[in-house]
Design an enzyme around this catalytic site. Structure first.
Site, PDB file in Angstrom:
ATOM      1  N   TYR A 166      -6.079  -9.821  11.110  1.00 16.97           N
ATOM      2  CA  TYR A 166      -4.736  -9.530  11.615  1.00 16.97           C
ATOM      3  C   TYR A 166      -4.526 -10.214  12.963  1.00 16.97           C
ATOM      4  CZ  TYR A 166      -3.844  -6.006   8.032  1.00 16.97           C
ATOM      5  OH  TYR A 166      -3.615  -5.377   6.835  1.00 16.97           O
TER       6      TYR A 166
ATOM      7  N   GLU B  40     -12.482  -2.693   2.635  1.00 18.37           N
ATOM      8  CA  GLU B  40     -13.031  -2.473   3.986  1.00 18.37           C
ATOM      9  C   GLU B  40     -14.173  -1.458   3.947  1.00 18.37           C
ATOM     10  OE1 GLU B  40      -9.950  -1.930   6.966  1.00 18.37           O
ATOM     11  OE2 GLU B  40      -9.266  -3.986   6.675  1.00 18.37           O
TER      12      GLU B  40
ATOM     13  N   GLU C 157       0.839  -1.201   0.000  1.00 20.43           N
ATOM     14  CA  GLU C 157       0.000   0.000   0.000  1.00 20.43           C
ATOM     15  C   GLU C 157       0.877   1.254   0.000  1.00 20.43           C
ATOM     16  OE1 GLU C 157      -2.645  -0.131   3.365  1.00 20.43           O
ATOM     17  OE2 GLU C 157      -3.777   1.634   2.712  1.00 20.43           O
TER      18      GLU C 157
ATOM     19  N   GLU D 218      -5.667  -9.481   3.350  1.00 20.85           N
ATOM     20  CA  GLU D 218      -4.861  -8.812   4.376  1.00 20.85           C
ATOM     21  C   GLU D 218      -4.750  -9.742   5.574  1.00 20.85           C
ATOM     22  OE1 GLU D 218      -5.640  -4.699   5.372  1.00 20.85           O
ATOM     23  OE2 GLU D 218      -6.249  -4.261   3.310  1.00 20.85           O
TER      24      GLU D 218
ATOM     25  N   GLN E 116       2.573  -6.172   5.034  1.00 22.84           N
ATOM     26  CA  GLN E 116       2.710  -5.691   3.670  1.00 22.84           C
ATOM     27  C   GLN E 116       4.161  -5.869   3.254  1.00 22.84           C
ATOM     28  OE1 GLN E 116       1.197  -1.765   3.026  1.00 22.84           O
ATOM     29  NE2 GLN E 116      -0.736  -2.127   4.091  1.00 22.84           N
TER      30      GLN E 116
HETATM   31  O1  AHR Z   1      -2.702  -2.873   6.221  1.00 27.97           O
HETATM   32  C1  AHR Z   1      -3.016  -1.719   6.905  1.00 27.97           C
HETATM   33  C2  AHR Z   1      -4.500  -1.385   6.856  1.00 27.97           C
HETATM   34  O2  AHR Z   1      -5.227  -2.357   7.515  1.00 27.97           O
HETATM   35  C3  AHR Z   1      -5.140  -1.340   5.490  1.00 27.97           C
HETATM   36  O3  AHR Z   1      -4.952  -0.127   4.854  1.00 27.97           O
HETATM   37  C4  AHR Z   1      -6.589  -1.553   5.803  1.00 27.97           C
HETATM   38  O4  AHR Z   1      -7.272  -2.150   4.740  1.00 27.97           O
HETATM   39  C5  AHR Z   1      -6.552  -2.392   7.056  1.00 27.97           C
HETATM   40  O5  AHR Z   1      -7.369  -1.863   8.039  1.00 27.97           O
END
Ligand code: AHR
Length: 500
Positions: free
Chosen positions: A248, A173, A25, A304, A353
């Protein structure tokens, strides 16, 4: 004794190479500095892309790259990033540190990067703050071969032939930073926007990805699919190829995530316990998808995932820079094995990332580059790409961990490459206990074997001064008797065994 039984004659489906995908990103030093330094940089580059980073990513066989966000995607206006660089708009990156985005990396640069990497393309469109027209025009600019104002503009900007867009995300999102929508509302927005994501190249249609849920939000998946598939169910099967999922791994919570390097033994197990939830999350979302799509035509795209810790002290809090230890290596190994096992539904995953942000495979500082423990796991696991998942299971595995944060001592997945080589990937999640594992096959005589290991202290990590603390080493802790393999799997390790 732990046993791993492998039925090499029972193939359970293709492991899509894209499961080993990445996400980059416009955030912190991921695109700028990490991947792109500009042609005038002192750092060796080709057309502005860092040569050392590109070479390392190719060696790891990066199969697909998602871009430009993330939350950034839903405020990205693609026309700001084309044409002569001196004329490109300078804007504020409101999501990530409020820094100036000079748009010097735009559509042409993205395709140049993917070309150098030899990877597939995954562009995420702007639904949150962009119009349908803007999205339709981007598709035309990128992929139309004929005579049209936008195709001509692309030519004027130096690219005659259209590019191939393999995947296109219709928003990111949209339940959060992408517009705070309700699932039913987003479903209607999706139906409208996707109508204008046209596949001009009929031989290479664009795969459209709708914004799916965050972690345990089963309500979103249910309502999204219900709304998408009322009226014109069959029709929509030609207008949607997948839904995304974001999950995450945070040791604690969003206010206090936990340190990337200074963590306790308890936090090791808490983190691994939480990352293992990926299996439950995928299973439950897949079950909902099965209701609407029993033939599993739609893909679940985990675009993600990875560890999210507190930012490194002294760095810009909006840049999400964190170190990467053996704990991250285990998180990577655990998740990749989970994705392999779910390859009937999970057809792409993109770790967040690639460089300098969250669970990166590479860290950079000026000219210096460091490969993280996560990188070494991805490079070992690359042999699973485009292989056939085999029926395999463990018995005799106990639990390790603390209180409610228990984990299995060992996890695995097994595949067969096109040349018949069997790839076994094992994780030992324990902090202090080597594990004996007896591996057996249906008929295969295990003779010609090579094996590699990534291991180290729980907080072992590579720095710019010492980049080789955690690396890939040849693994010698196994014995084959011509039929079975006996493995002594060290604590805190990720291992690849290849049987030819
Ligand atoms: O990866 C960081 C952020 O996490 C991304 O921009 C978003 O899609 C998610 O909340």
């Amino acid at each position: 004794m732990i046993r791993l039984t492998i039925h090499e004659n029972e193939k359970k489906g293709n492991i899509s190479p894209e499961i080993y995908g990445h996400f980059s990103e416009h955030l912190g030093r991921c695109i700028y500095e990490g991947l792109f330094v500009g042609e005038d940089s002192q750092i060796p580059n080709k057309a502005g892309m860092r040569s050392d980073v590109v070479e390392a990513l190719k060696d790891m066989k990066l199969p697909v790259l998602r871009w430009p966000g993330g939350c950034f995607a839903d405020e990205y206006h693609w026309k700001d990033g084309i044409g002569p660089k001196e004329n490109r708009k300078r804007m504020v990156n409101t999501n990530w540190g409020g820094v100036v985005e000079d748009n010097s990396f735009g559509t042409h640069e993205y395709f140049e990067l993917c070309d150098q990497l030899g990877c597939k393309t995954y562009i995420n469109g702007n639904v949150g703050s962009g119009t349908v027209q803007e999205m339709a025009e981007w598709i035309e600019y990128m992929t139309f071969d004929g005579e049209s104002p936008l195709a001509n503009e692309r030519r004027k900007n130096g690219h005659d032939k259209p590019w191939r867009v393999d995947y296109f995300g219709v928003g990111n999102e949209n339940w959060g930073c992408g517009g705070n929508m309700h699932p039913e509302y987003y479903a209607d927005v999706y139906r409208r926007y996707q109508s204008f994501v046209k596949s001009y190249d009929k031989d290479n249609p664009i795969n459209r990805i709708a914004c799916g849920p965050s972690d345990f939000d089963y309500d979103w998946t249910e309502k999204l699919l219900n709304r998408l598939f009322t009226r014109c169910f069959d029709h929509l099967h030609g207008n949607l190829e997948g839904i995304s999922l974001h999950y995450y791994t945070l040791p604690h919570d969003w206010d206090h995530k936990g340190d990337a390097v200074k963590f306790t033994e308890d936090e090791w197990y808490i983190t691994l316990n939480k990352t293992l939830k990926m299996d439950e999350i995928i299973t439950k979302h897949s079950n909902i998808m099965d209701k609407y799509d029993p033939k599993k035509i739609l893909a679940l795209i985990v675009d993600e995932w990875g560890c999210w810790f507190d930012v490194e002290e002294g760095t810009n809090p909006g840049f999400l820079y964190q170190q990467n230890t053996m704990r991250d290596a285990l998180v990577a190994g655990i998740n990749l094995n989970i994705f392999n096992k779910h390859c009937d539904r999970v057809r792409m995953a993109n770790i967040a990332q690639t460089v300098n942000v969250l669970q990166s495979v590479i860290l950079t500082e000026g000219k210096k580059m460091v490969l993280t423990p996560t990188y070494h796991v991805f490079r070992m696991f690359k042999h699973h790409q485009d292989s056939q998942l085999l029926n395999s299971f463990l018995t005799g595995v106990n639990e390790a961990g603390i209180d409610e944060y228990k984990v299995p001592e060992v996890t695995e997945s097994v595949s067969m490459s096109k040349d018949g080589t069997v790839n076994i990937t094992l994780n030992n999640l324990t902090l202090d206990s080597d594990k004996e594992i007896d591996i057996s096959f249906d008929e295969l005589k295990a003779k010609d074997i090579e094996a590699f290991i990534v291991t180290g202290a729980m907080d072992a990590h590579n720095t710019f001064d010492d980049a080789e603390v955690v690396t890939t080493k040849e693994f010698k802790g196994l014995e084959a008797d011509g039929k079975n393999i006996k493995v002594n799997l060290p604590a805190r390790s990720v291992v690849l065994i290849r049987v030819k």
